[in-house]
Design an enzyme around this catalytic site. Structure first.
Site, PDB file in Angstrom:
ATOM      1  N   GLU A  63     -80.241  10.548  12.839  1.00  0.00           N
ATOM      2  CA  GLU A  63     -80.753  11.100  11.584  1.00  0.00           C
ATOM      3  C   GLU A  63     -79.931  12.328  11.216  1.00  0.00           C
ATOM      4  OE1 GLU A  63     -82.191  11.826   8.306  1.00  0.00           O
ATOM      5  OE2 GLU A  63     -83.211  10.135   9.295  1.00  0.00           O
ATOM      6  N   ASP A  97     -87.307  -1.186  -0.002  1.00  0.00           N
ATOM      7  CA  ASP A  97     -88.261  -1.420  -1.079  1.00  0.00           C
ATOM      8  C   ASP A  97     -87.544  -1.534  -2.428  1.00  0.00           C
ATOM      9  OD1 ASP A  97     -87.555   1.291  -1.091  1.00  0.00           O
ATOM     10  OD2 ASP A  97     -89.386   1.851  -2.144  1.00  0.00           O
ATOM     11  N   PHE A 116     -93.566   6.748   3.826  1.00  0.00           N
ATOM     12  CA  PHE A 116     -92.621   6.365   2.779  1.00  0.00           C
ATOM     13  C   PHE A 116     -92.973   4.992   2.230  1.00  0.00           C
ATOM     14  CE2 PHE A 116     -88.851   4.215   1.273  1.00  0.00           C
ATOM     15  CZ  PHE A 116     -88.244   5.168   0.482  1.00  0.00           C
ATOM     16  N   GLU A 117     -93.229   4.037   3.109  1.00  0.00           N
ATOM     17  CA  GLU A 117     -93.563   2.689   2.652  1.00  0.00           C
ATOM     18  C   GLU A 117     -94.905   2.672   1.936  1.00  0.00           C
ATOM     19  OE1 GLU A 117     -93.981  -1.896   4.336  1.00  0.00           O
ATOM     20  OE2 GLU A 117     -93.381  -0.283   5.684  1.00  0.00           O
ATOM     21  N   ASP A 150     -73.450  11.612  11.723  1.00  0.00           N
ATOM     22  CA  ASP A 150     -73.161  10.398  10.959  1.00  0.00           C
ATOM     23  C   ASP A 150     -73.065   9.236  11.940  1.00  0.00           C
ATOM     24  OD1 ASP A 150     -71.148   8.310   9.908  1.00  0.00           O
ATOM     25  OD2 ASP A 150     -71.716   9.420   8.113  1.00  0.00           O
ATOM     26  N   THR A 171     -94.833   3.241   7.425  1.00  0.00           N
ATOM     27  CA  THR A 171     -94.630   4.688   7.350  1.00  0.00           C
ATOM     28  C   THR A 171     -95.226   5.242   6.056  1.00  0.00           C
ATOM     29  OG1 THR A 171     -92.505   4.471   6.232  1.00  0.00           O
ATOM     30  CG2 THR A 171     -92.485   4.468   8.649  1.00  0.00           C
ATOM     31  N   ASP A 206     -80.883   4.751   1.888  1.00  0.00           N
ATOM     32  CA  ASP A 206     -80.633   5.088   0.487  1.00  0.00           C
ATOM     33  C   ASP A 206     -80.145   3.843  -0.246  1.00  0.00           C
ATOM     34  OD1 ASP A 206     -81.339   7.791   0.516  1.00  0.00           O
ATOM     35  OD2 ASP A 206     -79.365   8.401   1.237  1.00  0.00           O
ATOM     36  N   LYS A 229     -77.070   2.618  -8.571  1.00  0.00           N
ATOM     37  CA  LYS A 229     -76.052   2.510  -9.609  1.00  0.00           C
ATOM     38  C   LYS A 229     -74.840   1.731  -9.077  1.00  0.00           C
ATOM     39  CE  LYS A 229     -77.365   6.767 -11.999  1.00  0.00           C
ATOM     40  NZ  LYS A 229     -76.919   8.104 -12.466  1.00  0.00           N
TER      41      LYS A 229
END
Length: 215
Positions: A73, A159, A196-197, A100, A194, A123, A127
């Site tokens: 992370e 998602d 987030f989900e 990374d 989570t 992420d 675009k």
């Protein structure tokens, strides 16, 4: 040197985001970072790329004590929170790296060594001009697949519907990978839901799982 071992031109697959650190987080970083940091040469069975705040990693590791997890992370708040969870729950099979992931893979993770790679809610870079930054693109998939042992699983979840279909297309085009399902995978019980989900579901978005194994 094989194609997958050549250094990739660094194109970041993530946004570096600021985040407030609580007193608990500062304490975790000060007390626990050295204890639970990944040390090159340590065994790794499951690689978690982008572990976020660490809730899913901690739950999966607790339910799967026979395997060694490495959570990678780049956001310090997430690293600190996972360190706290590891300590709070007495987990002995999780290590953390704030780096990374492709730098770590190139230098410290041997070919054909991993049982699983998890890429949960990366992420989406929606675009078109940013699609090169997505984690699941052919050149990065080649690196991840190279580190999987035969039968090892690359499990992705997102998602973002557009990214989900792009994942299927990209992974399906890799001759060394086989889809475990006909299209998207049913939501596996071992992947925790989570926060987030939960927010994504409340916003009306669907979570898609994609699971491919190395031939």
């Amino acid at each position: 040197m094989t194609t997958v071992d050549r250094p990739l031109r660094i194109v970041r697959t993530y946004h570096l985001r600021g985040g407030r650190l609580s007193g608990r987080h500062f304490d975790a970083l000060e007390r626990l970072a050295v204890q639970y940091q990944f040390v090159p040469g340590q065994a790794v069975d499951v690689l978690e790329i982008g572990s976020g705040m660490g809730e899913a990693t901690a739950q999966m590791a607790a339910a799967d004590p026979e395997r060694q997890y490495l959570a990678v992370e780049v956001h310090t708040a997430g690293v600190a929170n996972l360190l706290h969870l590891i300590d709070e729950r007495g987990l002995t099979n999780v290590r953390v790296a704030e780096v990374d992931v492709f730098e770590l893979l190139a230098e410290h993770i041997p070919a054909e060594s991993l049982q699983a790679v998890h890429v949960f809610f990366p992420d989406p870079w929606p675009k078109t001009r940013h699609h090169k930054r997505r984690l699941i693109v052919p050149e990065r998939v080649a690196v991840l697949r190279d580190r999987l042992r035969t039968g090892g699983v690359l499990h992705c979840a997102t998602d973002d519907a557009g990214y989900a279909h792009a994942m299927l297309e990209t992974l399906g085009a890799d001759a060394h990978l086989r889809n475990r399902f006909d299209g998207f995978a049913p939501r596996p019980a071992h992947r925790p839901v989570t926060k987030f989900e939960q927010r994504a579901v409340r916003a009306g978005r669907t979570a898609y799982d994609v699971m491919y194994e190395k031939r």
